[in-house]
Structures are given as structure tokens and as C-alpha cells.
Scaffold this motif. Structure first.
Motif, short mmCIF file in Angstrom:
data_model
loop_
_atom_site.label_atom_id
_atom_site.label_comp_id
_atom_site.label_asym_id
_atom_site.label_seq_id
_atom_site.Cartn_x
_atom_site.Cartn_y
_atom_site.Cartn_z
N ILE A 67 0.80 -1.17 0.05
CA ILE A 67 -0.17 -0.01 -0.06
C ILE A 67 0.87 1.15 -0.20
O ILE A 67 0.60 2.36 -0.73
N VAL A 68 2.02 1.20 0.95
CA VAL A 68 2.72 2.47 1.00
C VAL A 68 3.56 2.57 -0.24
O VAL A 68 3.56 3.62 -0.66
N GLU A 69 4.13 1.31 -0.91
CA GLU A 69 4.72 1.61 -2.14
C GLU A 69 3.88 2.22 -3.37
O GLU A 69 4.22 3.05 -4.06
N ASN A 70 2.69 1.55 -3.27
CA ASN A 70 1.86 2.09 -4.40
C ASN A 70 1.60 3.64 -4.15
O ASN A 70 1.63 4.46 -5.20
N ARG A 71 1.34 3.93 -2.91
CA ARG A 71 1.12 5.55 -2.75
C ARG A 71 2.22 6.38 -3.08
O ARG A 71 2.25 7.38 -3.61
N LEU A 72 3.58 5.62 -2.71
CA LEU A 72 4.79 6.54 -3.07
C LEU A 72 5.09 6.55 -4.51
O LEU A 72 5.75 7.46 -4.96
N GLU A 73 4.66 5.88 -5.17
CA GLU A 73 4.70 5.87 -6.81
C GLU A 73 4.04 7.18 -7.45
O GLU A 73 4.36 7.45 -8.44
N LYS A 74 2.96 7.77 -6.51
CA LYS A 74 1.96 8.71 -7.19
C LYS A 74 2.88 9.94 -7.43
O LYS A 74 3.79 10.19 -6.73
N ASN A 75 2.64 10.80 -8.56
CA ASN A 75 3.30 11.77 -8.89
C ASN A 75 3.55 12.82 -7.66
O ASN A 75 4.35 13.59 -7.61
N ASP A 76 2.54 13.06 -6.81
CA ASP A 76 2.56 13.98 -5.83
C ASP A 76 3.48 13.66 -4.81
O ASP A 76 4.08 14.67 -3.96
N CYS A 77 4.19 12.57 -4.78
CA CYS A 77 5.27 12.33 -3.86
C CYS A 77 6.71 12.54 -4.51
O CYS A 77 7.69 12.52 -3.79
#
Ligand code: AP5
Ligand code: ZN
Length: 216
Positions: A67-77
Motif C-alpha cells: 500500500i505504501v509503495e503504491n502510494r509513494l509511486e504517485k506523482n505528488d510524492c
């Protein structure tokens, strides 16, 4: 800024995270909030997480890491991020190290919020949250203007289901045995800064801003 917030349950991580994310314009990624949102939406992840959360146990690493890795892949990160409640044990920290290293990303700072144990229990038992917008209050230190009503959206406030005493005791035990070793993990990397979380919300935030200002 790429920041991790560490600290025991009730230390004020969520409270400070909202302020830091606004001040530095970075996404606030809270694994606890992600699980609670899934619970409200009655997803499979929400149902799975609830089994562990209500018992005060950690949700399995393979689920949480993904879950965290998928979230960190997003552009806003790309501009930075603030991780709140993750990593939570050495295995998660090592997986995060591998993930970030693979992307050439370096953490700027790990803020470790320290609070006396008695105060933690008082903070958690007095916490009330808004089931609609996620705002957090405290019956004594940060009450809403109208009893039990969210200032921001008018919804009735509730107590988190894992804020009952049995779950709190277990969460504190899990913190001691599984999360506390991360202090050493990040001290060795030279990026950990202790923050005195016993002060008022505003004073803690001022101290955090000073630390991050020096590193930014
Ligand atoms: P999570 O949601 O992360 O909870 P937690 O770590 O137990 O932390 P809390 O949310 O209880 O406290 P907080 O430090 O954010 O304090 P807050 O700002 O609200 O995790 C919940 C569960 O999800 C876990 O038990 C686990 O099952 C699962 N989970 C989550 N992440 C996971 C992971 N990585 N791996 C596996 N499982 C995971 O403040 C507390 C109260 O004090 C509030 O009422 C606030 O108003 C008040 N307050 C805050 N600061 C102050 C202050 N300075 N002075 C006075 N009052 C204050
Ligand atoms: Zn609300």
C-alpha cells in the motif's frame, strides 16, 4: 522534504502531521488513516485490517508495504512526503530502505515524538474523531466548540474502535517490542531527531519547524 514521523500511539503524530503537510506542502501518508478509510468503505482491505487493528496488532507487512509503495509511486510524492505510522517494525523499515534506494530517494529526517506513558493513555482515551472528515479532537485539551460535534463539518464525533483500554494496552506493547527498535535503525543512519511531545500542540509544532527549517 521526505520525512518519517515515529512515536508511540497517542504521541500526537497525526496532529502534527496535518500541520507539517500543510506548512511544507507535501502529502501526508498515514497507514492508519488508509486502513480506516477502507474500513468506512467496507473494502476487503478494510475488513482484513479491522481484525488486526481492534486487537491492537499490526496489519501484515506484505499488505502494508504494498500500500505504501503504491502510494509513494504517485506523482505528488516527487516533491516530498510525510510518512505517519509507517514503518512500524524493522522488516517494514528495511523494505522501505530497499524501495527508496532503488529509486535513488534519500530521507531528510525521522522525527521521533517522545511522550510519557501516562500522558499517552490520557490522550488516547480522550481522543474523539470525526467519521466524516477525519478531524481529531480531545475532550480536554482540544474540544470542539459544540460538545461532540465536528467544527469542520458538523458530523457527530466518535471514539476509534481501537481506543478502548484493552486495545490501547496491546498497542503500547506492540510499540515497545516492534516499533521502538526503529529508533536505533534511524539513529545509525544519522537522520533521527527526538522531539519533546509533552509540550502543547503549538510548541511541539514550533520545535518541529525549527528542526525541518535547519535541514530544508
Ligand atoms: P495508527 O492510526 O497509526 O495509530 P497509532 O500509531 O496507534 O497512533 P494514534 O493515531 O493512536 O496516535 P497519534 O500519535 O497519531 O496521536 P494523535 O495526533 O491522534 O494505527 C492504528 C492501527 O492501524 C495500528 O494499531 C495497526 O493495527 C494499524 N497500522 C497502522 N499502520 C500500520 C503499519 N505501518 N503496519 C501495520 N499495521 C499498521 O493525538 C492523540 C490525542 O492527543 C488526540 O486527541 C489529540 O488531540 C491529542 N494531542 C495531540 N497532541 C497533543 C499535545 N501536544 N498536547 C495535548 N494533547 C495532544
Ligand atoms: Zn468533520
Amino acid at each position: 522534504m521526505k520525512i518519517i514521523l515515529l512515536g508511540p500511539p497517542g504521541a500526537g503524530k497525526g496532529t502534527q502531521a496535518v500541520k507539517i503537510a500543510k506548512e511544507f506542502d507535501i502529502p501526508h501518508i498515514s497507514t492508519g488513516d488508509i486502513f480506516r478509510q477502507n474500513l468506512r468503505e467496507n473494502t476487503d482491505l478494510g475488513k482484513l485490517a479491522k481484525e488486526y487493528m481492534d486487537k491492537g496488532l499490526l496489519v501484515p507487512d506484505e499488505v502494508t508495504n504494498k500500500i505504501v509503495e503504491n502510494r509513494l509511486e504517485k506523482n505528488d510524492c516527487q516533491k516530498g512526503f510525510l510518512l505517519d505510522g509507517y514503518p512500524r517494525n524493522v522488516e517494514q523499515a528495511e523494505e522501505l530502505d530497499r524501495f527508496l534506494q532503488g529509486k535513488g530517494i534519500h530521507l531528510d529526517c525521522v522525527l521521533n515524538i517522545e511522550v510519557e506513558k501516562e500522558a499517552l493513555i490520557e490522550r488516547i482515551t480522550g481522543r474523539r474523531v470525526c467519521p466524516n472528515c477525519g478531524a481529531t479532537y480531545h475532550i480536554k485539551t482540544f474540544p470542539p466548540a459544540v460538545d461532540n460535534v465536528c467544527d469542520k463539518c458538523g458530523a457527530q464525533l466518535i471514539q476509534r474502535s481501537d481506543d478502548k483500554l484493552e486495545s490501547i494496552v496491546k498497542r503500547l506493547e506492540v510499540y515497545e517490542s516492534q516499533t521502538k527498535p526503529l529508533i536505533e535503525h534511524y539513529t545509525k543512519k544519522g537522520i533521527l531527531v527526538n522531539i519533546d511531545g509533552n509540550k502543547s500542540v503549538e510548541e511541539v509544532f514550533e520545535d518541529i519547524k525549527k528542526v525541518l527549517g535547519d535541514r530544508g
